[in-house]
Enzyme design. Structure first.
Site, mmCIF file in Angstrom:
data_model
loop_
_atom_site.group_PDB
_atom_site.id
_atom_site.type_symbol
_atom_site.label_atom_id
_atom_site.label_comp_id
_atom_site.label_asym_id
_atom_site.label_seq_id
_atom_site.Cartn_x
_atom_site.Cartn_y
_atom_site.Cartn_z
ATOM 1 N N GLU A 36 26.781 7.151 19.166
ATOM 2 C CA GLU A 36 26.119 8.425 19.474
ATOM 3 C C GLU A 36 24.649 8.097 19.684
ATOM 4 O OE1 GLU A 36 27.626 11.236 19.947
ATOM 5 O OE2 GLU A 36 29.602 10.756 19.148
ATOM 6 N N CYS B 141 18.879 14.626 18.992
ATOM 7 C CA CYS B 141 19.456 13.963 20.173
ATOM 8 C C CYS B 141 19.863 14.980 21.216
ATOM 9 C CB CYS B 141 20.653 13.129 19.755
ATOM 10 S SG CYS B 141 21.874 14.074 18.839
HETATM 11 P P1 NAD Z 1 17.312 3.208 15.912
HETATM 12 O O1 NAD Z 1 18.230 2.726 16.949
HETATM 13 O O2 NAD Z 1 15.951 2.657 15.847
HETATM 14 O O3 NAD Z 1 17.933 3.003 14.453
HETATM 15 C C1 NAD Z 1 19.185 3.550 14.090
HETATM 16 C C2 NAD Z 1 19.742 2.757 12.925
HETATM 17 O O4 NAD Z 1 20.065 1.438 13.357
HETATM 18 C C3 NAD Z 1 18.773 2.588 11.762
HETATM 19 O O5 NAD Z 1 19.485 2.744 10.559
HETATM 20 C C4 NAD Z 1 18.293 1.155 11.920
HETATM 21 O O6 NAD Z 1 17.858 0.549 10.727
HETATM 22 C C5 NAD Z 1 19.552 0.493 12.429
HETATM 23 N N1 NAD Z 1 19.352 -0.777 13.137
HETATM 24 C C6 NAD Z 1 18.245 -1.223 13.772
HETATM 25 N N2 NAD Z 1 18.479 -2.443 14.332
HETATM 26 C C7 NAD Z 1 19.762 -2.756 14.042
HETATM 27 C C8 NAD Z 1 20.617 -3.854 14.350
HETATM 28 N N3 NAD Z 1 20.179 -4.888 15.068
HETATM 29 N N4 NAD Z 1 21.879 -3.841 13.912
HETATM 30 C C9 NAD Z 1 22.356 -2.783 13.207
HETATM 31 N N5 NAD Z 1 21.598 -1.707 12.868
HETATM 32 C C10 NAD Z 1 20.331 -1.690 13.284
HETATM 33 O O7 NAD Z 1 17.274 4.803 16.080
HETATM 34 P P2 NAD Z 1 16.356 5.846 15.308
HETATM 35 O O8 NAD Z 1 14.976 5.734 15.843
HETATM 36 O O9 NAD Z 1 16.588 5.729 13.840
HETATM 37 O O10 NAD Z 1 17.007 7.235 15.754
HETATM 38 C C11 NAD Z 1 16.562 8.011 16.828
HETATM 39 C C12 NAD Z 1 17.534 7.877 17.979
HETATM 40 O O11 NAD Z 1 18.829 8.302 17.574
HETATM 41 C C13 NAD Z 1 17.191 8.767 19.167
HETATM 42 O O12 NAD Z 1 17.342 8.030 20.350
HETATM 43 C C14 NAD Z 1 18.236 9.881 19.095
HETATM 44 O O13 NAD Z 1 18.521 10.476 20.337
HETATM 45 C C15 NAD Z 1 19.403 9.149 18.553
HETATM 46 N N6 NAD Z 1 20.345 10.083 17.919
HETATM 47 C C16 NAD Z 1 21.520 10.325 18.556
HETATM 48 C C17 NAD Z 1 22.417 11.245 18.024
HETATM 49 C C18 NAD Z 1 23.701 11.570 18.715
HETATM 50 O O14 NAD Z 1 24.566 12.190 18.101
HETATM 51 N N7 NAD Z 1 23.896 11.202 19.972
HETATM 52 C C19 NAD Z 1 22.104 11.895 16.822
HETATM 53 C C20 NAD Z 1 20.894 11.610 16.204
HETATM 54 C C21 NAD Z 1 20.026 10.689 16.767
#
Ligand code: NAD
Length: 512
Positions: free
Chosen positions: A246, A280
């Site tokens: 997502e 999102c």
């Molecule tokens: P992010 O991708 O920076 O981080 C998300 C998670 O991934 C965090 O817990 C982070 O620590 C972890 N992570 C980072 N690098 C990783 C790796 N190499 N391997 C595994 N895990 C890793 O995203 P964010 O800034 O926390 O969230 C915001 C984003 O999330 C926005 O783009 C938003 O649109 C999206 N979002 C999407 C939905 C949806 O349902 N489509 C819902 C909420 C947020």
């Protein structure tokens, strides 16, 4: 001279910790451990040991725990709301919406998990399987990893743990390093409702902790940015484990000339500004048909100007909370500054709000063009660019002109026309005369197209992804050999061919 125990303790490297900040005040509120790979392994091993007994409880047995969670959410709403507000900065009102989701989701999955994962008998008219019983059934994956973002510390973190547990998996949740405290409170809840030891664990930590989790689980639910999502998906591909993604969005809103403009303005205000735009599925750009453009801009301007920005102290005290994550302020500022430099007008706001915390003034942009960053990249902030279009066709073309495909909204009193337009939009969900409401219909799958993700949460897909599917074929009354069995016999194959001819030889529609 030998070192004493206390010398050694003083010299030993301190365990890495992550400081959690209250974004509304800038104050550090707690430290949590930044778990190493070895510590993640320990949690996954414990989960693996606990999972078979959890699965053996069956749907009804597991539902009992989910119902206790539902009660816990209701009994602890205020505490949980405060926790979400404190680490994320969203208003108390918006934090409560997350808690309400927890109530709905625990109740929904307690009731529907068994139905969506029940054995399903199917029939076939294939001559090769005549008389056989055909069944589709599901088995839990084992240990599921859930990796979540910071914008919804409950909804997009523990919210996705619930169906994974309901399906009979043990779950290790890696919340965002920015907002891990709500997930720790969920671990406390699981203890309080008597969830068996090891079935659920929280692995606090940074991206490296998440990467370590990806290495060890049997399936992954990831919510976060498209950039990280693609990396995680690549690794899951190498490991050949199922992954559901997502990711980000740049959701368009289309307002047609016959729309109820007042409702469109009110609902779009909420969908764009909810959680200060850090959702999102927030409305990130609006295309308005020319005849009603000026009127719609006026309605939105009035509403943007009336928003109260600041720290929320109780229901109804603030409409727009702080941005959660420091880099968000830079992204939002860049999108606004570049647009204004290139000729757009910030009708309201346009700046970081002076004072403590990370507040950005609600910003309505007009005079924007499709090539601007504010119209193409995910802004994830309290801004809304509005663009005039000639007609619905131009609106659809521009709405689809993006790498993302999460959600879209169409406004028109002619709902059949709205549904026709929905079919032309490249988005996982389209609302007509509405926005965001779909998230609370847990029967309806929610997932993105294109760069917005793979798979879905909610609905039957939202739980079947946490299970291995097994097809079972049972032959109760078989012949001693099959018609197509060895040694091959010409008369058998002639008979088979005839049977296929009889069953399939008269396609009804062969014209054209
Ligand atoms: P992010 O991708 O920076 O981080 C998300 C998670 O991934 C965090 O817990 C982070 O620590 C972890 N992570 C980072 N690098 C990783 C790796 N190499 N391997 C595994 N895990 C890793 O995203 P964010 O800034 O926390 O969230 C915001 C984003 O999330 C926005 O783009 C938003 O649109 C999206 N979002 C999407 C939905 C949806 O349902 N489509 C819902 C909420 C947020």
């Amino acid at each position: 001279m030998t070192a004493t125990t206390s010398d050694k303790a003083a010299k030993a490297p301190k365990p890495a910790v992550i400081q959690v900040e209250n974004p509304s005040t800038g104050e550090i509120i707690q430290e949590v451990p930044d778990l190493t790979e070895a510590q993640v392994t320990e949690l996954v091993e414990r989960a693996r040991a606990a999972q078979p007994d959890w699965a053996a409880l069956g749907f009804d047995g597991r539902a009992r725990y989910l119902k206790r969670m539902q009660k816990w959410f209701l009994d602890n709403t205020e505490r949980l709301t405060r926790q979400i507000h404190e680490e994320n900065g969203k208003s108390i009102d918006e934090a409560t919406i997350e808690v309400m989701y927890g109530v709905l989701a625990s109740s929904f999955w307690a009731k529907h998990a068994g139905k969506y994962l029940a054995d399903e008998k199917v029939s076939s008219r294939s001559p090769f399987v005549l008389g056989r019983k055909l069944v589709i059934r599901y088995e839990p994956l084992g240990v599921v990893g859930v990796i979540g973002p910071w914008n919804n510390p409950l909804l997009n973190n523990f919210g996705d743990v619930i169906p994974a547990l309901a399906a009979g998996n043990a779950v290790v949740l890696k919340p965002s390093e920015v907002t891990p405290l709500t997930s720790l409170l969920m671990a406390e809840m699981c203890l309080a409702v008597g969830l068996p030891e090891g079935v659920f664990a929280v692995a606090t930590g940074s991206g490296a902790t998440g990467a370590a989790l990806v290495e060890q689980v049997d399936g992954l639910m990831f919510t976060g940015s498209t950039r990280t999502g693609k990396k995680v998906a690549a690794r899951c591909g190498e490991r050949l484990i199922p992954v559901s993604l997502e990711l980000g969005g740049k959701d368009p809103v289309i307002v047609l000339a016959d729309a109820d403009l007042e409702r469109a303005a009110n609902v779009t205000l909420f969908s764009a500004m909810h959680n200060s735009g850090q959702t999102c599925t927030s409305s990130e750009r609006v295309y308005v048909e020319a005849p009603v453009y000026d009127e719609f801009v006026t309605l939105m301007t009035d509403r943007f100007k009336a928003l109260r920005v600041g720290e929320s102290t109780g229901f109804g005290t603030s409409d727009s909370g702080s941005l959660t994550f420091p880099p968000q302020l830079d992204i939002v500022s860049r999108h606004v500054d570049e647009a204004v430099k290139d000729g757009a007008t910030a009708v309201t706001g346009g700046r970081v709000k002076a004072g403590a915390g990370r507040f950005f003034e609600p910003t309505l942009l007009t005079g924007v063009t499709q090539d601007m960053a504010c119209m193409r990249e995910e802004t994830f902030g309290p801004t809304l660019p509005i663009m005039k279009v000639a007609d619905a066709d131009e609106a659809v073309r521009l709405a689809n002109d993006t790498a993302y495909g999460l959600q879209a909204a169409v406004w028109t009193k002619d709902t059949s026309k709205g549904e026709q337009l929905a079919r032309r939009l490249q988005a996982g969900t389209v609302t007509i005369n509405d926005a965001l409401a779909n998230y609370f219909a847990l029967e309806l799958p929610m997932g993105g197209w294109k760069d917005s993700g793979l798979g879905a949460r909610h609905g039957k897909d939202g739980i079947r992804k946490f299970a291995n599917r097994q097809s079972v074929l049972v032959t109760r009354f078989g012949m001693k050999n099959e018609l197509h069995g060895m040694p091959f016999k010409a008369k058998n194959f002639n008979a088979l061919q005839k049977l296929v001819g009889t069953l399939y030889g008269h396609p009804r529609d062969t014209k054209g």
